[in-house]
Design an enzyme around this catalytic site. Structure first.
Site, PDB file in Angstrom:
ATOM      1  N   CYS B  84       0.829  -1.199   0.000  1.00 49.41           N
ATOM      2  CA  CYS B  84       0.000   0.000   0.000  1.00 49.41           C
ATOM      3  C   CYS B  84       0.873   1.261   0.000  1.00 49.41           C
ATOM      4  CB  CYS B  84      -0.967  -0.051   1.183  1.00 49.41           C
ATOM      5  SG  CYS B  84      -2.331   1.125   1.047  1.00 49.41           S
ATOM      6  N   HIS B 202      -3.491  -5.718   1.219  1.00 50.42           N
ATOM      7  CA  HIS B 202      -2.735  -5.914   2.456  1.00 50.42           C
ATOM      8  C   HIS B 202      -2.636  -7.374   2.894  1.00 50.42           C
ATOM      9  CE1 HIS B 202      -2.447  -1.643   3.764  1.00 50.42           C
ATOM     10  NE2 HIS B 202      -3.467  -1.517   2.931  1.00 50.42           N
ATOM     11  N   GLU B 204      -0.730  -8.541   5.084  1.00 49.59           N
ATOM     12  CA  GLU B 204      -0.474  -8.612   6.538  1.00 49.59           C
ATOM     13  C   GLU B 204      -1.760  -8.588   7.353  1.00 49.59           C
ATOM     14  OE1 GLU B 204      -0.514  -5.962   4.835  1.00 49.59           O
ATOM     15  OE2 GLU B 204      -0.684  -4.120   6.010  1.00 49.59           O
TER      16      GLU B 204
END
Lengths: 74, 232
Positions: B84, B202, B204
């Site tokens: 991002c 994302h 994560e």
């Protein structure tokens, strides 16, 4: 010396902000408006105006997607 | 295997990135003002709003002291993942081709997206399993969240042709998922050497079943495999 740097999206790159403004103007009764683009204005005092080009290339603009124009106040 | 996760003023996803990295190895936060990468084997440039996104997303972060070290690390072949805002920083640092522009829908958009892993033989996707029951289909499909307002990938025509021909487009939004208007549905792109990847969604945030998907984990596992393979 006072300088203004005008930064705008390169021609041909989709500019959704410009398009949104262009659609909004006729809704307020303003007709005959075309090619609206929204950019940024950076105003700065500089001692050495010859550095402005390099400032634009390295930080103020992203030359991949933006054009810039340096205007020096007389 | 140790990940270094950068932290800028304005980062907000570095703790999740640290958490994700710790599921597959050691990990440590690296403050933006430091030049020492503390022996990290791979670097994660996390999401958020580094330096408030002032001027342009990533424009100021790229000149931070820690990024000087990350650029040198990447030039030496070190594995670097930008997520991002991290993707935006890596583009601004010219470690990756192209740029990220405001979403075509002009909105901050937060949603789960389906991604096609179109290159699986990479340092970032080698552990991503093929989709479909019984392994039908050769492409892997990831379901992970995206949340951004500046995610529209752009590159000029010669650059697009070059990255397509060179297998540098690693992740694409699946059909109907490209909400931000990215050219060629590009969600993730790597450099020509293959050691730097940036992606807007994302991974994560998708490493624990509690959050609805663990599909993001394979990105971090792949990085570990790449680092450990390089040591042999």
């Amino acid at each position: 010396m006072r300088a203004r740097v005008l930064i705008r999206p390169k021609a041909g790159i989709l500019d959704p902000q410009g398009e949104a403004v262009q659609r909004a103007l006729p809704a307020l009764g303003f007709e005959g408006v075309a090619n609206v683009h929204v950019g940024r204005l950076v105003e700065l005092d500089v001692q050495d105006a010859s550095q402005l080009e390099s400032m634009c290339e390295r930080l103020l603009a992203n030359p991949l997607v933006e054009d810039y124009e340096i205007v020096l106040d007389k | 295997m140790k990940f270094g996760v950068l932290r800028f003023p304005g980062s907000c996803d570095e703790v999740d990135a640290l958490h994700a990295a710790r599921r597959v190895g050691d990990a440590e936060l690296l403050w933006h003002g430091e030049r020492d990468l503390r022996g990290a084997d791979a670097i994660v440039v996390p999401g958020g709003f580094s330096y408030g996104d002032y001027l342009r997303a990533g424009a100021i972060a790229r000149f931070s002291p820690v990024m000087e070290s990350v650029v040198a690390f990447a030039r030496d072949g070190g594995i670097v993942l930008g997520i991002c805002n991290g993707f935006q920083v890596l583009c601004e640092a010219q470690l990756l081709p192209g740029a990220l522009l405001p979403n075509a829908n002009l909105r901050f958009t937060f949603r789960q997206v389906q991604l096609d892993v179109v290159e699986r033989d990479t340092a970032f996707t080698c552990a991503c399993a093929p989709a479909g029951p019984g392994g039908q289909g050769t492409a892997a499909r990831l379901s992970i969240p995206a949340k951004h307002s500046w995610g529209r990938y752009h590159a000029d025509e010669p650059t697009l042709a070059s990255i397509e021909a060179g297998g540098q487009v690693v992740l694409r939004y699946a059909e109907g998922e490209n909400f931000n208007g990215s050219l060629h549905d590009i969600a993730g792109v790597r450099n020509a050497r293959g050691n730097v990847l940036g992606l807007m969604p994302h991974p994560e945030h998708a490493v624990d079943a509690l959050c609805g998907s663990t599909d993001g984990l394979c990105i971090f596992v792949s990085m570990r495999i790449a680092v450990e393979g390089a040591r042999v």
